[in-house]
Design a protein around this motif. Structure first.
Motif, PDB file in Angstrom:
ATOM      1  N   PHE A  50       1.280  -1.938  12.207  1.00 59.22           N
ATOM      2  CA  PHE A  50       0.920  -1.870  13.637  1.00 59.22           C
ATOM      3  C   PHE A  50      -0.595  -1.797  13.789  1.00 59.22           C
ATOM      4  O   PHE A  50      -1.197  -2.516  14.597  1.00 59.22           O
ATOM      5  CB  PHE A  50       1.578  -0.641  14.279  1.00 59.22           C
ATOM      6  CG  PHE A  50       1.169  -0.409  15.707  1.00 59.22           C
ATOM      7  CD1 PHE A  50       0.264   0.594  16.039  1.00 59.22           C
ATOM      8  CD2 PHE A  50       1.680  -1.204  16.716  1.00 59.22           C
ATOM      9  CE1 PHE A  50      -0.129   0.794  17.354  1.00 59.22           C
ATOM     10  CE2 PHE A  50       1.289  -1.018  18.046  1.00 59.22           C
ATOM     11  CZ  PHE A  50       0.382  -0.011  18.356  1.00 59.22           C
ATOM     12  N   MET A  51      -1.248  -0.952  12.964  1.00 59.08           N
ATOM     13  CA  MET A  51      -2.703  -0.815  13.039  1.00 59.08           C
ATOM     14  C   MET A  51      -3.392  -2.134  12.689  1.00 59.08           C
ATOM     15  O   MET A  51      -4.389  -2.503  13.312  1.00 59.08           O
ATOM     16  CB  MET A  51      -3.174   0.297  12.091  1.00 59.08           C
ATOM     17  CG  MET A  51      -2.710   1.690  12.476  1.00 59.08           C
ATOM     18  SD  MET A  51      -3.107   2.102  14.199  1.00 59.08           S
ATOM     19  CE  MET A  51      -4.906   1.999  14.141  1.00 59.08           C
ATOM     20  N   LEU A  52      -2.847  -2.861  11.713  1.00 58.12           N
ATOM     21  CA  LEU A  52      -3.458  -4.153  11.344  1.00 58.12           C
ATOM     22  C   LEU A  52      -3.304  -5.153  12.494  1.00 58.12           C
ATOM     23  O   LEU A  52      -4.208  -5.950  12.752  1.00 58.12           O
ATOM     24  CB  LEU A  52      -2.808  -4.696  10.069  1.00 58.12           C
ATOM     25  CG  LEU A  52      -3.148  -3.968   8.770  1.00 58.12           C
ATOM     26  CD1 LEU A  52      -2.304  -4.488   7.615  1.00 58.12           C
ATOM     27  CD2 LEU A  52      -4.636  -4.114   8.456  1.00 58.12           C
ATOM     28  N   LEU A  53      -2.182  -5.059  13.214  1.00 56.34           N
ATOM     29  CA  LEU A  53      -1.942  -5.992  14.328  1.00 56.34           C
ATOM     30  C   LEU A  53      -2.847  -5.681  15.520  1.00 56.34           C
ATOM     31  O   LEU A  53      -3.290  -6.589  16.223  1.00 56.34           O
ATOM     32  CB  LEU A  53      -0.476  -5.938  14.735  1.00 56.34           C
ATOM     33  CG  LEU A  53       0.515  -6.544  13.715  1.00 56.34           C
ATOM     34  CD1 LEU A  53       1.955  -6.212  14.097  1.00 56.34           C
ATOM     35  CD2 LEU A  53       0.310  -8.055  13.601  1.00 56.34           C
ATOM     36  N   ILE A  54      -3.174  -4.399  15.748  1.00 54.22           N
ATOM     37  CA  ILE A  54      -4.010  -4.091  16.919  1.00 54.22           C
ATOM     38  C   ILE A  54      -5.502  -4.091  16.583  1.00 54.22           C
ATOM     39  O   ILE A  54      -6.344  -3.859  17.447  1.00 54.22           O
ATOM     40  CB  ILE A  54      -3.611  -2.754  17.602  1.00 54.22           C
ATOM     41  CG1 ILE A  54      -3.871  -1.561  16.685  1.00 54.22           C
ATOM     42  CG2 ILE A  54      -2.189  -2.782  18.107  1.00 54.22           C
ATOM     43  CD1 ILE A  54      -3.802  -0.224  17.419  1.00 54.22           C
ATOM     44  N   THR A  55      -5.824  -4.371  15.322  1.00 53.37           N
ATOM     45  CA  THR A  55      -7.242  -4.561  14.942  1.00 53.37           C
ATOM     46  C   THR A  55      -7.364  -5.928  14.270  1.00 53.37           C
ATOM     47  O   THR A  55      -7.600  -6.019  13.057  1.00 53.37           O
ATOM     48  CB  THR A  55      -7.718  -3.450  13.981  1.00 53.37           C
ATOM     49  OG1 THR A  55      -6.878  -3.446  12.826  1.00 53.37           O
ATOM     50  CG2 THR A  55      -7.699  -2.098  14.638  1.00 53.37           C
ATOM     51  N   PRO A  56      -7.192  -7.005  15.035  1.00 47.62           N
ATOM     52  CA  PRO A  56      -7.110  -8.355  14.448  1.00 47.62           C
ATOM     53  C   PRO A  56      -8.365  -8.772  13.682  1.00 47.62           C
ATOM     54  O   PRO A  56      -8.347  -9.752  12.957  1.00 47.62           O
ATOM     55  CB  PRO A  56      -6.865  -9.252  15.669  1.00 47.62           C
ATOM     56  CG  PRO A  56      -7.304  -8.454  16.843  1.00 47.62           C
ATOM     57  CD  PRO A  56      -7.067  -7.016  16.487  1.00 47.62           C
ATOM     58  N   TRP A  57      -9.447  -8.033  13.806  1.00 40.00           N
ATOM     59  CA  TRP A  57     -10.670  -8.391  13.078  1.00 40.00           C
ATOM     60  C   TRP A  57     -10.620  -7.905  11.625  1.00 40.00           C
ATOM     61  O   TRP A  57     -11.476  -8.281  10.838  1.00 40.00           O
ATOM     62  CB  TRP A  57     -11.887  -7.771  13.785  1.00 40.00           C
ATOM     63  CG  TRP A  57     -11.689  -6.321  14.137  1.00 40.00           C
ATOM     64  CD1 TRP A  57     -11.863  -5.259  13.315  1.00 40.00           C
ATOM     65  CD2 TRP A  57     -11.268  -5.781  15.386  1.00 40.00           C
ATOM     66  NE1 TRP A  57     -11.577  -4.077  13.973  1.00 40.00           N
ATOM     67  CE2 TRP A  57     -11.206  -4.370  15.247  1.00 40.00           C
ATOM     68  CE3 TRP A  57     -10.919  -6.336  16.618  1.00 40.00           C
ATOM     69  CZ2 TRP A  57     -10.815  -3.521  16.293  1.00 40.00           C
ATOM     70  CZ3 TRP A  57     -10.538  -5.512  17.653  1.00 40.00           C
ATOM     71  CH2 TRP A  57     -10.494  -4.112  17.495  1.00 40.00           C
ATOM     72  N   THR A  58      -9.617  -7.070  11.264  1.00 42.90           N
ATOM     73  CA  THR A  58      -9.547  -6.539   9.892  1.00 42.90           C
ATOM     74  C   THR A  58      -9.159  -7.640   8.899  1.00 42.90           C
ATOM     75  O   THR A  58      -9.858  -7.868   7.919  1.00 42.90           O
ATOM     76  CB  THR A  58      -8.526  -5.380   9.831  1.00 42.90           C
ATOM     77  OG1 THR A  58      -8.865  -4.422  10.827  1.00 42.90           O
ATOM     78  CG2 THR A  58      -8.518  -4.737   8.456  1.00 42.90           C
ATOM     79  N   ILE A  59      -8.022  -8.293   9.131  1.00 39.40           N
ATOM     80  CA  ILE A  59      -7.591  -9.465   8.342  1.00 39.40           C
ATOM     81  C   ILE A  59      -7.325 -10.568   9.368  1.00 39.40           C
ATOM     82  O   ILE A  59      -6.232 -10.654   9.930  1.00 39.40           O
ATOM     83  CB  ILE A  59      -6.317  -9.169   7.520  1.00 39.40           C
ATOM     84  CG1 ILE A  59      -6.511  -7.924   6.635  1.00 39.40           C
ATOM     85  CG2 ILE A  59      -5.933 -10.377   6.663  1.00 39.40           C
ATOM     86  CD1 ILE A  59      -5.280  -7.499   5.874  1.00 39.40           C
ATOM     87  N   PRO A  60      -8.343 -11.370   9.659  1.00 37.96           N
ATOM     88  CA  PRO A  60      -8.254 -12.299  10.797  1.00 37.96           C
ATOM     89  C   PRO A  60      -7.010 -13.194  10.790  1.00 37.96           C
ATOM     90  O   PRO A  60      -6.475 -13.508  11.846  1.00 37.96           O
ATOM     91  CB  PRO A  60      -9.543 -13.116  10.667  1.00 37.96           C
ATOM     92  CG  PRO A  60     -10.496 -12.161  10.008  1.00 37.96           C
ATOM     93  CD  PRO A  60      -9.666 -11.402   9.009  1.00 37.96           C
ATOM     94  N   ASP A  61      -6.524 -13.580   9.614  1.00 38.21           N
ATOM     95  CA  ASP A  61      -5.341 -14.466   9.595  1.00 38.21           C
ATOM     96  C   ASP A  61      -4.089 -13.722   9.130  1.00 38.21           C
ATOM     97  O   ASP A  61      -3.183 -14.313   8.553  1.00 38.21           O
ATOM     98  CB  ASP A  61      -5.592 -15.690   8.704  1.00 38.21           C
ATOM     99  CG  ASP A  61      -5.847 -15.273   7.253  1.00 38.21           C
ATOM    100  OD1 ASP A  61      -5.935 -16.166   6.386  1.00 38.21           O
ATOM    101  OD2 ASP A  61      -5.956 -14.046   7.011  1.00 38.21           O
ATOM    102  N   PHE A  62      -4.045 -12.430   9.446  1.00 39.25           N
ATOM    103  CA  PHE A  62      -2.902 -11.609   9.021  1.00 39.25           C
ATOM    104  C   PHE A  62      -1.616 -12.120   9.679  1.00 39.25           C
ATOM    105  O   PHE A  62      -1.589 -12.450  10.869  1.00 39.25           O
ATOM    106  CB  PHE A  62      -3.140 -10.152   9.435  1.00 39.25           C
ATOM    107  CG  PHE A  62      -2.000  -9.215   9.098  1.00 39.25           C
ATOM    108  CD1 PHE A  62      -1.295  -8.564  10.108  1.00 39.25           C
ATOM    109  CD2 PHE A  62      -1.649  -8.990   7.780  1.00 39.25           C
ATOM    110  CE1 PHE A  62      -0.260  -7.690   9.793  1.00 39.25           C
ATOM    111  CE2 PHE A  62      -0.607  -8.129   7.462  1.00 39.25           C
ATOM    112  CZ  PHE A  62       0.080  -7.485   8.475  1.00 39.25           C
ATOM    113  N   ASP A  63      -0.553 -12.193   8.851  1.00 39.84           N
ATOM    114  CA  ASP A  63       0.759 -12.629   9.361  1.00 39.84           C
ATOM    115  C   ASP A  63       1.828 -11.832   8.635  1.00 39.84           C
ATOM    116  O   ASP A  63       1.968 -11.951   7.401  1.00 39.84           O
ATOM    117  CB  ASP A  63       0.917 -14.137   9.092  1.00 39.84           C
ATOM    118  CG  ASP A  63       2.290 -14.637   9.536  1.00 39.84           C
ATOM    119  OD1 ASP A  63       2.391 -15.217  10.629  1.00 39.84           O
ATOM    120  OD2 ASP A  63       3.261 -14.400   8.771  1.00 39.84           O
ATOM    121  N   VAL A  64       2.562 -11.009   9.357  1.00 40.15           N
ATOM    122  CA  VAL A  64       3.507 -10.080   8.727  1.00 40.15           C
ATOM    123  C   VAL A  64       4.474 -10.808   7.805  1.00 40.15           C
ATOM    124  O   VAL A  64       4.677 -10.418   6.644  1.00 40.15           O
ATOM    125  CB  VAL A  64       4.293  -9.269   9.787  1.00 40.15           C
ATOM    126  CG1 VAL A  64       5.271  -8.317   9.112  1.00 40.15           C
ATOM    127  CG2 VAL A  64       3.337  -8.471  10.672  1.00 40.15           C
TER     128      VAL A  64
END
Ligand SMILES: C[S@@+](CC[C@H](N)C(=O)[O-])C[C@H]1O[C@@H](n2cnc3c(N)ncnc32)[C@H](O)[C@@H]1O
Length: 235
Positions: free
Chosen positions: A186-200
């Motif tokens: 959830f934290m990674l999803l609400i901070t999209p600048w952490t891993i810009p191309d993050f995909d669960v």
């Protein structure tokens, strides 16, 4: 939302307490990148009557406006890097976890004015580095985790070059435990600048490997990194 619990001592400073202290006796203050305005709301009684806040994100700006105008705090919809204020307008600039331009901060500060900022440090969630590979240009080695460089160094140097005197410059890393992988995702999803191309879905193997390695009896243990900078404009 459940916040992770510290499993090691947190920063040797209390940002909210410092804001109260720095705001004492001040004429005008501004909070940069106020988000939904929750922090300013929590400290309203300790901030000067003439207090403003900035917010750039279209989702949070109306929320902050609604929350803060009820408290006589002016909400300005703008980027923190370009402040639509006259020179020497504020006695205090505060900023929690939002980008800033040291020269803009110096410009809007009155002589004798202060800036106080707490930011996320370079080692925040450092554990992610090991699990999110696959090269993306410009990132650390072959990690997909965004690298913001030496922000503390850049801001401290920028304040000094802009004529401010840096009075505090500290960094503190400590470990916290998330109750489970879901909260971290959830934290990674609400901070999209952490891993810009993050995909669960695409990253599920990496997430499960991280969970396997970082899980303890306390929960999923990760590093939190914070730094504190304070500076003053000579009177
Ligand atoms: C990390 S937030 C910090 C907000 C506030 N200063 C605090 O400490 O709670 C910094 C900025 O990012 C914005 N922001 C938060 N989530 C965002 C998202 N998903 N996309 C774009 N901006 C976002 C916030 O509105 C705020 O302007």
């Amino acid at each position: 939302m459940n916040v992770p619990k510290a499993v090691e001592p947190g920063p040797p400073w209390d940002y909210a307490e410092l804001v109260r202290e720095y705001a004492r006796g001040g004429g005008g203050a501004i909070d940069l990148g106020t988000g939904g305005g929750e922090f300013v709301e929590s400290l309203r009684d300790h901030l000067p009557p003439r207090t403003a806040a900035t917010e750039e994100w279209h989702v949070n700006a109306p929320i902050a406006y609604g929350r803060l105008s009820a408290l006589d705090v002016d909400l300005v919809w703008c980027r923190s890097l370009h402040l639509p204020f006259q020179h020497e307008t504020f006695d205090l600039v505060i900023d929690k976890h939002e980008e800033l331009d040291p020269w803009e901060v110096a410009r809007v500060l009155r002589p004798g004015g202060k800036v106080l900022t707490q930011q996320v440090g370079p080692n925040n969630w450092v554990e992610l580095q090991r699990f999110f590979g696959a090269a993306t240009p410009g990132n650390r080695g072959d990690s997909r985790v965004a690298d913001f460089g030496d922000i503390r160094g850049d801001y401290a140097l920028g304040f000094a070059e802009a004529g401010l005197v840096v009075t505090r410059n500290e960094e503190h890393d400590y470990r916290v435990a998330y109750e489970d992988l879901g909260l971290l995702v959830f934290m990674l999803l609400i901070t999209p600048w952490t891993i810009p191309d993050f995909d669960v879905e695409r990253d599920i193997e990496a997430l499960l490997a991280l969970e396997a390695e970082c899980s303890t009896d306390d929960g999923l243990v990760m590093t939190w990194s914070r730094f504190l900078l304070a500076a003053e404009k000579p009177a």
